[in-house]
Design an enzyme around this catalytic site. Sequence first.
Site, PDB file in Angstrom:
ATOM      1  CG  ASN A  32      -0.201   0.088   2.526  1.00 55.79           C
ATOM      2  OD1 ASN A  32       1.033   0.082   2.549  1.00 55.79           O
ATOM      3  ND2 ASN A  32      -0.943   0.143   3.620  1.00 55.79           N
ATOM      4  CG  PHE A  80       8.694  -9.690   3.178  1.00 53.98           C
ATOM      5  CD1 PHE A  80       9.851 -10.042   3.850  1.00 53.98           C
ATOM      6  CD2 PHE A  80       8.399 -10.355   2.003  1.00 53.98           C
ATOM      7  CE1 PHE A  80      10.694 -11.025   3.372  1.00 53.98           C
ATOM      8  CE2 PHE A  80       9.232 -11.338   1.501  1.00 53.98           C
ATOM      9  CZ  PHE A  80      10.380 -11.679   2.189  1.00 53.98           C
ATOM     10  CB  ALA A  82       4.993  -5.714   9.434  1.00 53.56           C
ATOM     11  CE1 TYR A 150       8.139  -5.230  13.861  1.00 51.95           C
ATOM     12  CE2 TYR A 150      10.135  -5.269  15.198  1.00 51.95           C
ATOM     13  CZ  TYR A 150       9.461  -5.604  14.039  1.00 51.95           C
ATOM     14  OH  TYR A 150      10.105  -6.310  13.055  1.00 51.95           O
ATOM     15  CG  PHE A 183      19.253 -11.956  14.953  1.00 52.02           C
ATOM     16  CD1 PHE A 183      18.421 -13.072  14.796  1.00 52.02           C
ATOM     17  CD2 PHE A 183      19.720 -11.692  16.220  1.00 52.02           C
ATOM     18  CE1 PHE A 183      18.085 -13.895  15.869  1.00 52.02           C
ATOM     19  CE2 PHE A 183      19.401 -12.511  17.304  1.00 52.02           C
ATOM     20  CZ  PHE A 183      18.586 -13.607  17.124  1.00 52.02           C
ATOM     21  NE  ARG A 295      18.339   3.380  20.600  1.00 52.21           N
ATOM     22  CZ  ARG A 295      18.440   3.050  19.318  1.00 52.21           C
ATOM     23  NH1 ARG A 295      17.945   3.846  18.391  1.00 52.21           N
ATOM     24  NH2 ARG A 295      19.009   1.917  18.942  1.00 52.21           N
ATOM     25  N   GLY A 297      15.739  -0.087  26.778  1.00 50.55           N
ATOM     26  CA  GLY A 297      15.410  -1.333  26.103  1.00 50.55           C
ATOM     27  C   GLY A 297      16.414  -1.761  25.054  1.00 50.55           C
TER      28      GLY A 297
END
Length: 337
Positions: A32, A80, A82, A150, A183, A295, A297
Amino acid sequence: MQITVTGAAGYIGSHACLKLLDDGHEVHGLDNFSRSFERTVQALQRAGGGRFHFTHVELNDQRATTAALKLHAPEIVLHFAAFAVVPESVQFPLLYWHNNVGATVSLLNAMDAVDCGKLIFSSTCATYGEPAPEHIPIGEDCPQRPTHAYGESKLACEHMMQAWVQSHALAERDRGVVFLRYFNVAGGDHLDRIGEDHDPETHLVPICLRAATGRHAPLIVHGNDYPTPDGTCIRDYVHVEDLVQAHIEAIKVIPRRDTLAMNVGTGVGASVIEVLRACSLAAGREVPFRMGARRNGDPPRLVSHPEKIFRLTNWRPARSSLEDIARSAWRWFAKEK
Ligand SMILES: NC(=O)c1ccc[n+]([C@@H]2O[C@H](COP(=O)([O-])OP(=O)(O)OC[C@H]3O[C@@H](n4cnc5c(N)ncnc54)[C@H](O)[C@@H]3O)[C@@H](O)[C@H]2O)c1
């Protein structure tokens, strides 16, 4: 083979389309353009010699997605499409549940409508969250505890697909899914036909290359006080063409009425500083950078234990040295940007 690729205009999806076209398959791309550009589809059409078909479709639109799949009834789907920007998913979690999980519900329904049951799903090492030190390098049996929307959305898709193949097992229908948990993917096409093209860009290699041109902001290195040799975070970088080859191998081992999870990483880690140096060498100029704060996380070291994919397939990384990754990324970048 007739193969449908969702997210075909995106970075990895477009490289997958190229490889499938180069291998002689008939490819139907869906996208899209929410995170990509029409020029990539044009490049695929040039490369495809009439074997690349494209439909502009929003996957959350169930009816349109079913109609699209009916156009070129696929034998297999590579999914794929997303959204994949972690900080955005923290800010707008519902966007991620809607776009990543909702669209996948729609896609699976559409696949049922055309009786296609073979799927390769783009999952991620982010489903493992922040593994304890004893789980590094990360095997597929590492507990999956994502720490943001995510990663949660991708793990939810895995669970949904597990239920999907099992429900059809009861009905004697043949369904099978491979989850490839990627990864860090980087690099570009060996013939420079396409490359990594995001706006905004959030991935380290293209950010380094942009900084090297001097036309973009310097790289910010987020933390240099981690317990790693140079103090910066270590990740497992896999060349996009190696990653695509893992999909080709995965197609050969799609289970019947089951799912199969495999990590796709090299097992070798590289630090931010090492990536920056490789990009400087490839670009032939310094990558300007400054040190910033850690950062939230960001675990110090995320590296795959690739034993399972090595054991179950013939896949071996062939182009994933930092040098190959940075050079291929730079060649396309210098040509196009
Ligand atoms: N790039 C990486 O390092 C990495 C690592 C782990 C997992 N992944 C996964 O790999 C996949 C591809 O990643 P990428 O880097 O190529 O991302 P990308 O953003 O370049 O490509 C995704 C594509 O999907 C399209 N899309 C998104 N939502 C859609 C929808 N609802 N309907 C139709 N099209 C839609 C976008 O327009 C875009 O072209 C994603 O599923 C991502 O989660 C990527």
